[in-house]
Design a protein around this motif. Structure first.
Motif, PDB file in Angstrom:
ATOM      1  N   GLU A  53      -6.723  -0.444   8.705  1.00  0.00           N
ATOM      2  CA  GLU A  53      -8.120  -0.852   9.674  1.00  0.00           C
ATOM      3  C   GLU A  53      -7.490  -2.107  10.484  1.00  0.00           C
ATOM      4  O   GLU A  53      -8.308  -2.649  11.039  1.00  0.00           O
ATOM      5  N   ARG A  54      -6.210  -2.245  10.800  1.00  0.00           N
ATOM      6  CA  ARG A  54      -5.611  -3.387  11.615  1.00  0.00           C
ATOM      7  C   ARG A  54      -6.271  -3.045  12.924  1.00  0.00           C
ATOM      8  O   ARG A  54      -6.896  -4.117  13.700  1.00  0.00           O
ATOM      9  N   VAL A  73     -12.953  -7.717  17.144  1.00  0.00           N
ATOM     10  CA  VAL A  73     -13.023  -9.388  17.049  1.00  0.00           C
ATOM     11  C   VAL A  73     -13.534  -9.761  18.630  1.00  0.00           C
ATOM     12  O   VAL A  73     -14.649 -10.039  18.952  1.00  0.00           O
ATOM     13  N   ARG A  92      -0.307  -3.451  24.835  1.00  0.00           N
ATOM     14  CA  ARG A  92       0.900  -3.144  24.168  1.00  0.00           C
ATOM     15  C   ARG A  92       1.076  -1.879  23.449  1.00  0.00           C
ATOM     16  O   ARG A  92       2.150  -1.317  23.114  1.00  0.00           O
ATOM     17  N   GLU A 128      -4.568 -10.216  11.065  1.00  0.00           N
ATOM     18  CA  GLU A 128      -4.478  -8.835  11.705  1.00  0.00           C
ATOM     19  C   GLU A 128      -5.286  -8.769  13.132  1.00  0.00           C
ATOM     20  O   GLU A 128      -5.080  -8.376  14.047  1.00  0.00           O
ATOM     21  N   ALA A 129      -6.414  -9.602  13.089  1.00  0.00           N
ATOM     22  CA  ALA A 129      -7.395  -9.446  14.339  1.00  0.00           C
ATOM     23  C   ALA A 129      -6.387 -10.133  15.465  1.00  0.00           C
ATOM     24  O   ALA A 129      -6.658  -9.999  16.687  1.00  0.00           O
ATOM     25  N   TYR A 140     -10.058  -3.968  13.534  1.00  0.00           N
ATOM     26  CA  TYR A 140     -10.415  -5.292  13.632  1.00  0.00           C
ATOM     27  C   TYR A 140      -9.872  -5.850  14.910  1.00  0.00           C
ATOM     28  O   TYR A 140     -10.685  -6.510  15.441  1.00  0.00           O
ATOM     29  N   ALA A 141      -8.895  -5.598  15.371  1.00  0.00           N
ATOM     30  CA  ALA A 141      -8.486  -6.017  16.547  1.00  0.00           C
ATOM     31  C   ALA A 141      -9.513  -5.580  17.773  1.00  0.00           C
ATOM     32  O   ALA A 141      -9.753  -6.521  18.582  1.00  0.00           O
ATOM     33  N   MET A 169      -9.100  -9.212  22.820  1.00  0.00           N
ATOM     34  CA  MET A 169      -7.782  -9.045  22.005  1.00  0.00           C
ATOM     35  C   MET A 169      -7.509  -7.677  22.322  1.00  0.00           C
ATOM     36  O   MET A 169      -6.646  -6.996  21.974  1.00  0.00           O
ATOM     37  N   GLY A 202       4.957   4.273   7.830  1.00  0.00           N
ATOM     38  CA  GLY A 202       4.944   3.892   6.055  1.00  0.00           C
ATOM     39  C   GLY A 202       5.784   5.145   5.538  1.00  0.00           C
ATOM     40  O   GLY A 202       6.486   4.783   4.629  1.00  0.00           O
ATOM     41  N   ARG A 260       0.844  -1.272   0.022  1.00  0.00           N
ATOM     42  CA  ARG A 260      -0.096   0.036   0.156  1.00  0.00           C
ATOM     43  C   ARG A 260       0.961   1.221  -0.157  1.00  0.00           C
ATOM     44  O   ARG A 260       0.444   2.215   0.121  1.00  0.00           O
ATOM     45  N   LEU A 261       2.254   0.956   0.043  1.00  0.00           N
ATOM     46  CA  LEU A 261       3.068   2.181   0.171  1.00  0.00           C
ATOM     47  C   LEU A 261       3.215   2.539  -1.524  1.00  0.00           C
ATOM     48  O   LEU A 261       3.859   1.744  -2.109  1.00  0.00           O
ATOM     49  N   MET A 265       0.934  -0.478   9.144  1.00  0.00           N
ATOM     50  CA  MET A 265       0.934  -0.539   7.709  1.00  0.00           C
ATOM     51  C   MET A 265      -0.650  -0.689   6.972  1.00  0.00           C
ATOM     52  O   MET A 265      -0.925  -0.183   5.895  1.00  0.00           O
ATOM     53  N   GLN A 266      -1.614  -1.330   7.897  1.00  0.00           N
ATOM     54  CA  GLN A 266      -2.946  -1.527   7.489  1.00  0.00           C
ATOM     55  C   GLN A 266      -3.693  -0.541   8.306  1.00  0.00           C
ATOM     56  O   GLN A 266      -3.687  -0.911   9.508  1.00  0.00           O
ATOM     57  N   GLU A 278      -4.029  -5.631  22.675  1.00  0.00           N
ATOM     58  CA  GLU A 278      -3.599  -4.920  21.813  1.00  0.00           C
ATOM     59  C   GLU A 278      -3.319  -3.403  22.557  1.00  0.00           C
ATOM     60  O   GLU A 278      -2.235  -2.957  22.420  1.00  0.00           O
ATOM     61  N   TYR A 280       2.937  -7.035  10.199  1.00  0.00           N
ATOM     62  CA  TYR A 280       3.015  -7.133   8.621  1.00  0.00           C
ATOM     63  C   TYR A 280       4.009  -8.615   8.283  1.00  0.00           C
ATOM     64  O   TYR A 280       3.580  -9.480   7.714  1.00  0.00           O
TER      65      TYR A 280
END
Lengths: 257, 380, 407
Positions: C4-5, C12, C23, B280-281, C8-9, C16, C37, B201-202, C1-2, C20, B286
């Motif tokens: 929406e990461r 769910v 951390r 991811e969940a 989702y965490a 979790m 990025g 995505r970069l 990097m994502q 997360e 990555y």
């Protein structure tokens, strides 16, 4: 057909499909064992049985999508042999609806419907399109005519497939598990169309597990198991007082679920 | 009304019910008959019958001439080229006479046994690598380290009393194998990075990957080899030199990687979105997600495609003929300059073609087998 | 990097999410995905730029030290070498630029022939492979396996050697009257130029246009009346008949330049050079095998249910192929076939091995004479890239045109 049975049936009724001692093998596996079945014009036959019992194979033999190796199949007075002309003649009289729809994905709905009338019946395009729209209205989706099959839902696709078969104005319709690939909410819309078709007097052979449908429309129930016909009876007797233990077992399994 | 018509002699004719399942009969024997087979497979329509007859006549004619030329009238062994000249058939003796320089190039004659050892070790290692049973890091890594050590020792020598042979003198089939292995080993990691880069995505990472992949795929391998041989040295600081073979291998590896990257990208695209989401969940980063979840699935999906490009890499090693590295094809071409034997080039090239064919055909059959395993849902 | 990461965490399970969060309790900018990025990209881009500058710097020093000229000035200079065959007039007094143009045209020339022949060969063999005729399908798969598992370099060298080993003109093979196959190439007769021939060419074009119009008319007539008009024979008649009429009207000139042996070589007629034939046969036979495989896969990619449905509505086998299988198979066949065309064009660069003056061959000579390797190779790469690029643009356009619509 033996003389004996001919004597027991009214002479006026015309047998439109007659299977006598039909046998078929896939390699060493015997898929059909001495199948004998006679179907009259206008009769609605529902074929049921466990999977792998040869139901689909039997109806696929009727328009020669499968080749039988022994016995005779006579459809509308024409015997099915290697003769290509006979096969073509029969196929244009027998419509078929498949479990997986098999619409032509590269053609629009309307072109799916007009293809065979134009190329087999040599019908002018205008006429074929009028006919196609007529049948699309009968299956209640005229508004989808100019879409591609991939843009329709499963139930709509199957109704298009029925309309496509009807466009050839067949004398007989074969249905090979037409609702098995559909979501529950779409099964009804397809069955409604089939019930309407049955009421119009079409000769139909339907392979299905939809017992409600069978009770509503069937004149005759055929139960198959392990490649043979186990029981043939009108639905009233078939569901209330089946004679064979195998039929009883099958019905108890399918009706309790 | 529909009914079952009982077979004659059945006493239960009036009761349209079968109590017990009928035994299966064997299929009718006529189905297996040779005549029926012929009619079905060769004469099932007028057009097919005509085609069969024409093809049969051609096959018979060419087949007979080939057997006459290649077997009946052939000279199998002689050291005298004149014997071959007088024969009407093939001169397979040319292979007997020239196979050493064809297979091993200009490598010192007395040391050829070392190449044979290296080749045997190589083939055994590759065979083991292709066996699913061995697809464990605990087997593959030691196996390859040992194999490379043995092969390096055999090819270079200079230890254990073996004479040193410079890589400039390597040739023939071993050189083909070195080029091939080098290309795949260097190229494969690059191909994974490029495939990931192209899906990144970069924007900068993506742009660089796309540019490299598309420009490499747009030019002939020859120009890349020319570049590696003629242009690349210009880019190095004064006094620095990189071995020609190494430059060529890296050039071929990058070329290979750009094609392979597109195959792997296909595999990456085939992985359901849910797999990424699940990873991811779970909070995987990555690289860990890519390494543990995405790549193992993607590489399995596109394994047949990967093998196809590996076959292409093997065939592409023959392009080094243009820049004068002595692989098996270059060596053969050079040997066939011998005025006494040059007229028998057909036999020599058929021999080389057979060598390539055996390896490529085996690999493609292997790839089909892997595809079958995958379709059967076998896990590795 | 994502981005929406985290979403989702949290979505769910709360567990979790808590994990997360603990951390990531440090919310400094260094842990922001977007920021990371940008950093990665800046690092990568500056790395590439630095490397590029370093290589440029080295090359500059090296070229200066070796006294090699830089830049593309050599294109205008006198080439000083001659080229064996050329589609446009060329002699050694002309420039490198012109020589390279000759090379480009020769590349396109042999590639055009190769594409047409490989398509014919590949489609024939691909259809043969799915034929119900056992012998035909086995023969076709024998061809495919034998040819695609052998390197194209070997194909080209082999065929070039075969042609070189053919008899000399004095003992030429003579398969048809007037056609000679020798180690100097293939020599065949050519009609002597006549004022009527350009008109015949025009008539041919008109004939093709006429046949297309006729086919359209027949299609429309079929739609209107349902009656089928055969288009093959009338079409062929129009295409061949018009030029024939023009030829007759022009007095039916029948003068041929027939090759004849004079001394050691042939006079008259025209010829294909041995290099051209060797290269053409090599790349055609090789690429044909790949196209055959693509055609087979394309035909087999059409689900069997499609064939059954088409047969069930009563279509004859020929019509099933034409109306149902081919339109669907073509979508699968065309894209990979195009990349085979591209690879055939790139493989035509093997001409350098056997002396066919294609772009790489001429470029290589230029490189050796001027010493300007960087520029010469850049030109070759740029030309091939341009060919590839234009074909991919066309392909994307085509794919959008024929894509089966879903949803």
């Amino acid at each position: 057909m033996t003389r004996q049975s001919a004597a027991r049936k009214p002479e006026t009724t015309e047998a439109v499909i007659r299977l006598s001692d039909v046998n078929k093998w896939y390699g060493e596996f015997q898929a059909l064992k001495d199948i004998n079945l006679t179907i009259k014009r206008g009769e609605r036959v529902v074929v049921c049985g466990p999977s792998g019992s040869g139901k689909s194979t039997m109806i696929r033999c009727i328009n020669r999508l499968e080749e039988h190796q022994r016995g005779t199949i006579v459809v509308d007075g024409i015997e099915l042999t290697d003769n290509l002309k006979n096969i073509e003649a029969i196929r244009s009289e027998v419509g078929m609806v498949f479990q997986s729809f098999n619409l032509f994905p590269h053609l629009r709905v309307i072109d799916n419907l007009t293809l065979a009338p134009m190329w087999v019946r040599k019908m002018p395009k205008k006429e074929a399109e009028t006919l196609a729209m007529e049948y699309l209205e009968r299956v209640r989706i005229p508004e989808q005519a100019y879409k591609f099959p991939g843009q329709l839902s499963g139930g709509q696709q199957q109704r298009v497939a029925i309309a496509r078969a009807l466009c050839m104005q067949p004398k007989i319709m074969l249905f090979d598990e037409p609702t098995s690939a559909l979501d529950p909410e779409m099964i009804k819309e397809v069955l409604d169309v089939m019930i309407e078709l049955a009421e119009s007097g079409m000769t139909m052979i339907v392979v299905t597990h939809e017992m409600g449908f069978a009770k509503t429309v069937a004149d005759t129930m055929v139960f198959m198991d392990a490649g043979e016909i186990v029981e043939v009876a009108p639905p009233s007797i078939f569901f209330e007082a089946p004679k064979s233990d195998r039929t009883k077992l099958f019905l108890s399994q399918i009706l309790t679920h | 009304m529909t009914e079952i018509i009982a077979p004659t002699g059945d006493t239960a004719a009036l009761a349209p019910v079968r109590k017990a399942a009928r035994e299966s009969e064997p299929p009718p024997t006529e189905k297996i008959g040779a005549l029926r087979w012929l009619r079905r497979n060769l004469f099932n329509s007028p057009l097919n019958s005509a085609l069969t007859i024409v093809a049969f006549v051609l096959v018979a004619y060419w087949g007979v001439s080939f057997v006459e030329w290649g077997i009946l009238d052939a000279v199998w062994y002689t050291t005298d080229h004149n014997v071959c000249r007088q024969a009407a058939g093939a001169c397979w003796a040319v292979i007997a006479e020239k196979h050493r320089p064809m297979l091993f190039g200009v490598y010192p004659y007395d040391e050829h046994w070392r190449l044979i050892v290296a080749l045997v070790v190589y083939l055994a290692t590759v065979t083991l690598t292709l066996t699913p049973y061995c697809w464990k890091r605990s087997i593959l890594i030691p196996l390859w380290i040992a194999a490379l050590a043995v092969m390096g020792t055999m090819l270079w020598g200079g230890v254990f009393g073996l004479t040193y042979v410079d890589s400039g003198q390597w040739g023939g089939l071993p050189l083909t194998m070195v080029l091939f292995t080098g290309t795949v080993v260097v190229g494969f990691p690059i191909s994974i990075l490029l495939a990931l880069g192209r899906r990144s995505r970069l924007p900068a990472v993506k742009a660089i990957s796309v540019t490299l992949i598309e420009s490499m795929r747009g030019v002939p391998l020859i120009t890349i080899l020319f570049f590696a041989v003629n242009v690349f040295p210009l880019f190095l600081p004064e006094g620095m030199e990189i071995d020609k073979m190494l430059r060529v291998v890296v050039g071929m590896a990058i070329f290979f990687a750009c094609y392979q990257a597109e195959v792997i990208r296909g595999g990456l695209q085939a992985i359901p979105r849910g797999q990424y989401e699940a990873a991811e969940a779970l909070g995987l980063g990555y690289w860990r997600m890519t390494y543990k979840i995405v790549l193992p699935q993607a590489l399995r999906i596109c394994l047949p495609g990967i093998v196809n490009h590996i076959i292409a890499a093997l065939k592409n090693t023959s392009f080094v003929l243009i820049i004068g590295l002595f692989d098996i094809l270059t060596a053969t071409t050079a040997v066939m300059q011998d005025p006494l034997w040059r007229r028998f080039f057909v036999e020599a090239y058929l021999f080389v073609a057979a060598v390539y064919f055996i390896f490529c055909f085996a690999l493609s059959k292997y790839s089909q087998q892997v595809e079958r395993w995958l379709n059967e849902g076998r896990r590795f | 990097m994502q981005p929406e990461r985290r979403t989702y965490a949290f979505a769910v399970t709360e567990c979790m999410a808590a994990l997360e969060a603990s951390r990531k309790s440090d919310t400094s900018i260094l842990n922001s995905l977007a920021f990371r990025g940008v950093v990665y990209q800046v690092l990568l881009a500056s790395g590439v730029i630095l490397l590029g500058w370093y290589l440029y710097h080295n090359a500059h020093l090296n070229l200066e030290r070796q006294g090699i000229a830089t830049g593309f000035d050599f294109i205008g200079e006198r080439a000083g070498f001659s080229i064996g065959e050329s589609l446009i007039p060329f002699d050694s007094a002309q420039s490198y630029g012109r020589a390279l143009l000759v090379g480009i045209l020769n590349t396109l020339y042999v590639a055009a022939f190769g594409v047409v022949l490989a398509t014919i060969l590949g489609v024939t063999m691909g259809i043969a492979r799915v034929s119900s005729n056992w012998l035909i399908s086995k023969l076709a798969s024998g061809y495919v396996e034998a040819c695609r598992n052998v390197p194209v370099v070997l194909h080209v060298i082999f065929w070039a050697s075969v042609i070189r080993a053919l008899p000399p003109p004095r003992e030429a093979l003579n398969p048809f009257d007037g056609v000679f196959i020798t180690n100097r190439g293939v020599i065949y007769p050519l009609p002597v130029e006549n004022a009527i021939y350009p008109w015949m060419g025009l008539a041919l074009l008109v004939g093709i246009a006429g046949a297309v119009l006729f086919a359209r008319w027949a299609g429309r007539r079929r739609e209107l009346t349902g009656r089928n008009v055969s288009t093959f024979w009338p079409g062929l008649g129009i295409i061949l008949g018009l030029p024939l009429l023009v030829w007759l009207a022009g007095g039916a000139p029948l003068e041929w330049s027939v090759p004849a042996l004079r001394g050691f070589n042939f006079q008259g007629g025209t010829s294909l050079t041995p290099e051209f034939v060797g290269l053409l046969v090599g790349i055609t036979v090789y690429t044909g095998a790949f196209i055959a495989e693509i055609v087979r896969a394309g035909i087999q990619s059409v689900p069997h249910g499609q064939v059954e449905a088409a047969r069930a509505v009563g279509l004859r086998p020929g019509l099933v192929m034409r109306l149902v299988i081919l339109p669907q198979a073509l979508r699968v066949i065309v894209p990979p076939t195009t990349s085979q065309y591209l690879s055939l064009t790139k493989n035509s660069s093997l001409g350098v091995l056997i002396g066919y003056p294609d772009l790489v061959n001429v470029g290589n000579t230029t490189l050796n004479q001027t010493g300007q390797a960087l520029e010469a190779i850049s030109i070759m790469m740029a030309v091939y890239l341009m060919i590839s690029l234009s074909i991919s643009i066309f392909m994307n356009f085509y794919n959008r045109l024929v894509a089966i619509r879903e949803r």
